[in-house]
Design a protein around this motif. Structure first.
Motif, PDB file in Angstrom:
ATOM      1  N   ALA A  48       0.698  -0.878   0.027  1.00 60.34           N
ATOM      2  CA  ALA A  48       0.001  -0.038  -0.040  1.00 60.34           C
ATOM      3  C   ALA A  48       0.786   1.172   0.047  1.00 60.34           C
ATOM      4  O   ALA A  48       2.070   1.197   0.495  1.00 60.34           O
ATOM      5  CB  ALA A  48      -0.930   0.135   1.212  1.00 60.34           C
ATOM      6  N   TYR A  58      -2.894   3.839  -2.716  1.00 62.53           N
ATOM      7  CA  TYR A  58      -2.844   2.637  -3.763  1.00 62.53           C
ATOM      8  C   TYR A  58      -2.478   1.305  -2.939  1.00 62.53           C
ATOM      9  O   TYR A  58      -2.015   1.475  -1.690  1.00 62.53           O
ATOM     10  CB  TYR A  58      -1.498   2.860  -4.438  1.00 62.53           C
ATOM     11  CG  TYR A  58      -1.317   4.015  -5.374  1.00 62.53           C
ATOM     12  CD1 TYR A  58      -0.914   5.377  -4.273  1.00 62.53           C
ATOM     13  CD2 TYR A  58      -2.080   4.699  -6.247  1.00 62.53           C
ATOM     14  CE1 TYR A  58      -1.011   6.739  -4.704  1.00 62.53           C
ATOM     15  CE2 TYR A  58      -2.060   5.754  -6.966  1.00 62.53           C
ATOM     16  CZ  TYR A  58      -1.592   7.015  -6.274  1.00 62.53           C
ATOM     17  OH  TYR A  58      -1.287   8.018  -6.612  1.00 62.53           O
ATOM     18  N   TYR A  59      -3.052   0.492  -3.552  1.00 63.22           N
ATOM     19  CA  TYR A  59      -3.099  -1.225  -2.850  1.00 63.22           C
ATOM     20  C   TYR A  59      -2.702  -2.101  -3.809  1.00 63.22           C
ATOM     21  O   TYR A  59      -3.023  -2.094  -5.125  1.00 63.22           O
ATOM     22  CB  TYR A  59      -4.482  -1.408  -2.076  1.00 63.22           C
ATOM     23  CG  TYR A  59      -4.996  -0.622  -1.136  1.00 63.22           C
ATOM     24  CD1 TYR A  59      -5.695   0.679  -1.548  1.00 63.22           C
ATOM     25  CD2 TYR A  59      -4.339  -0.570   0.346  1.00 63.22           C
ATOM     26  CE1 TYR A  59      -6.126   1.649  -0.419  1.00 63.22           C
ATOM     27  CE2 TYR A  59      -4.818   0.374   1.166  1.00 63.22           C
ATOM     28  CZ  TYR A  59      -5.304   1.284   1.077  1.00 63.22           C
ATOM     29  OH  TYR A  59      -5.981   2.144   1.854  1.00 63.22           O
ATOM     30  N   ASP A  61      -2.965  -5.860  -5.262  1.00 64.69           N
ATOM     31  CA  ASP A  61      -4.348  -6.448  -5.618  1.00 64.69           C
ATOM     32  C   ASP A  61      -4.831  -7.519  -4.375  1.00 64.69           C
ATOM     33  O   ASP A  61      -5.719  -7.465  -4.261  1.00 64.69           O
ATOM     34  CB  ASP A  61      -4.234  -7.355  -7.103  1.00 64.69           C
ATOM     35  CG  ASP A  61      -4.247  -6.250  -8.322  1.00 64.69           C
ATOM     36  OD1 ASP A  61      -3.692  -6.819  -9.163  1.00 64.69           O
ATOM     37  OD2 ASP A  61      -4.579  -5.241  -7.950  1.00 64.69           O
ATOM     38  N   LYS A  64      -6.519  -5.371  -1.390  1.00 69.06           N
ATOM     39  CA  LYS A  64      -7.457  -4.520  -1.796  1.00 69.06           C
ATOM     40  C   LYS A  64      -8.669  -4.841  -0.873  1.00 69.06           C
ATOM     41  O   LYS A  64      -9.227  -6.110  -1.001  1.00 69.06           O
ATOM     42  CB  LYS A  64      -7.682  -4.390  -3.094  1.00 69.06           C
ATOM     43  CG  LYS A  64      -6.684  -3.421  -3.893  1.00 69.06           C
ATOM     44  CD  LYS A  64      -7.212  -3.304  -5.580  1.00 69.06           C
ATOM     45  CE  LYS A  64      -6.249  -2.461  -6.154  1.00 69.06           C
ATOM     46  NZ  LYS A  64      -6.456  -2.470  -7.626  1.00 69.06           N
ATOM     47  N   THR A  68      -6.037  -0.882   4.919  1.00 72.50           N
ATOM     48  CA  THR A  68      -6.035   0.282   4.797  1.00 72.50           C
ATOM     49  C   THR A  68      -4.961   1.143   5.071  1.00 72.50           C
ATOM     50  O   THR A  68      -4.346   0.805   6.256  1.00 72.50           O
ATOM     51  CB  THR A  68      -7.250   1.125   5.459  1.00 72.50           C
ATOM     52  OG1 THR A  68      -8.831   0.525   5.028  1.00 72.50           O
ATOM     53  CG2 THR A  68      -7.365   2.663   5.322  1.00 72.50           C
ATOM     54  N   THR A 104       3.951   3.234  -6.135  1.00 76.76           N
ATOM     55  CA  THR A 104       3.864   1.554  -5.934  1.00 76.76           C
ATOM     56  C   THR A 104       4.990   0.892  -6.302  1.00 76.76           C
ATOM     57  O   THR A 104       5.274  -0.387  -6.381  1.00 76.76           O
ATOM     58  CB  THR A 104       2.819   1.193  -7.080  1.00 76.76           C
ATOM     59  OG1 THR A 104       3.293   1.615  -8.445  1.00 76.76           O
ATOM     60  CG2 THR A 104       1.570   1.612  -6.642  1.00 76.76           C
TER      61      THR A 104
END
Length: 122
Positions: A48, A58-59, A61, A64, A68, A104
């Protein structure tokens, strides 16, 4: 910049954990912050990230909807709330700082914490 991650531990599948990362220095709010993890025998992967002002997150996959990321610039801290943990989340979690653009991409980060171990039993 020095980063100190904490909050890891041993939990059961379905449990929650909250990781914290405290940063030293006065430049914390200038950079995006990220969390990455590395499981035994695997490459470090993106989990993240959050922009400087928290307006973008952004996370990866695989996390997600369960994890948080948040930050508190007044406290020079970033957090990772992890819910519905799975055994495959077991890894050493690292916080990172210094990224300005592609949050990322681990190669964008200049500063790394020492990591905190999260173990999820089935």
């Amino acid at each position: 910049v020095q980063l100190q991650a904490s909050g890891g531990g041993l939990v059961q599948a379905g449990d929650s954990l909250r990781l914290s990362c405290a940063a030293s220095g006065r430049t914390f709010s200038r950079y995006g912050m990220g969390w990455f993890r590395q499981a035994p025998g695997k490459e470090r992967e993106f989990v993240a990230a959050i922009s400087r002002s928290s307006d973008s997150t952004y996370y990866g996959d695989s996390v997600k909807g369960r994890f948080t990321i948040s930050r508190d610039n007044a406290k020079n801290s970033v957090y990772l709330q992890m819910n519905s943990l799975k055994p495959e989340d077991t890894a050493v979690y690292y916080c990172a700082s210094g990224a300005l653009y592609t949050l990322t991409d681990r190669n964008q980060y200049n500063y790394w914490g020492q990591g905190t171990l999260v173990t999820v039993s089935s």
